[in-house]
Design an enzyme around this catalytic site. Sequence first.
Site: not given
Length: 450
Positions: A136, A138, A140-141, A216, A222, A254-255, A283, A311
């Site tokens: 929340a 972040g 985006i949040g 990352r 990765r 979240g990625n 996308d 994604h």
Amino acid sequence: MLCGRTTRRVCSGSNVTKAKWRYKKNARSVSTTDSLAEKLTEEFAINLKRHLEENRYTNADKAFKLILEKLDADTRVDALQYFRGIHAVTEAFTDVPGANKHENQRILAALNDILSQAHSECSTASEPVKIAVTGACGNIGYALIFRIASGQLLGPNIPVQLHLHDVPAAEQALLGISMELEDCAFPLLRGVKTFTNPESAFEDVDYALLAGSKPRGKSMERKDLLRGNATIFLEQGKALNKSAKKSVKILVVGNPANTNCLVLKSNAPNIPSKNFTCMTRLDHNRALYQIAKKAQVNIHDIQNMAVWGNHSSTQYPNINHVLINGTPATEVIKDPDWAVKEFIPTIQQRGASIILARGASSAASAASAIIDHMRSWVYGTRGEWTSMGVISNGEYGVTPGICYSYPVVASGGQYEIVKDLQIDPFSAECLEKTHKELLEERDAIADLLS
């Protein structure tokens, strides 16, 4: 049958007695204790369906005039609120030459979804819908939660209670966001709770929007990113399984979103697989804009866009089934090399391009896509396609159990993968490439899957 589906959806979840329909050869009559607005909306839907069956088309303006004649001054305003949005869809019935069965079904589905949404948005629900947002604090949040509190997610009459979650180090920031939400005085916001424990955050929630993940870092492999996030989503999966409603609708943002969704689902066995999704709507939206820009049309002129797979940079935005004002996009866009040389790489690399341009990843556009994804899922796509990462059951040769993005249609709170599409050799190669990447991601964290 439209009337049957509409009766169930319009009346479900309310204090309204379910309408009982009596069919006659040349007439449709209603025996019900519903409000006048609901009764007339049902009548309108049935008459519209009858016109379709007889291959006739009703003029929206005339239909509304007939309805308004039955209303007195006291009920007219309520009824017009209830009919909000129907006019736009019924316009499709005006002067449509030679519409086919597929188009009829699409328009019927659109009308059905609008009826369901109109009922929800005109309801006077007293119990707030509980929505959890992780990450929340972040970017985006932060871009998302104020839109939810203002009613942009569920509509102008659905109260919400926010459960905001983040890591313990962000506890003070959570408090500050809670204070900001209070200071906005949103009429629909019926409470804000902050948490650093996911089990508490997911207590009895209706929707879980998982925007938080481990970013990352420099020199991070990765595989290390995959495992770091898999550990987080393993814990959150167990927390959802224990605390959330079993009907909870879950969106992983979240990625790496697809594999995080796989881990989450694997550790929440009590929640149906169809309740787990990951976001490829960003996308999808990116693809819509690029097509509209190239073809010099509006976004709403485009149908049947689909983003397949992961994604990631292997995703496959497929233009082959796209229609622009009913005409195949490949016929409208007179550039046979554009899709492969420009369109696909642009969508695949768009996230990286934004980071390069602004020094940070997508935030506002991601939050907007979350709203779009959930509204499509909850209120339906009105017969149109959208793209969602969902748990595969083997469709199009994808390994069952992994989270793979497909073209879907949604109605009544459920989605269905679009079936029986023709896949050309180039597309098949692209679908398999992104499929292979997802299998590699799954294998890298296989020991964390239940």
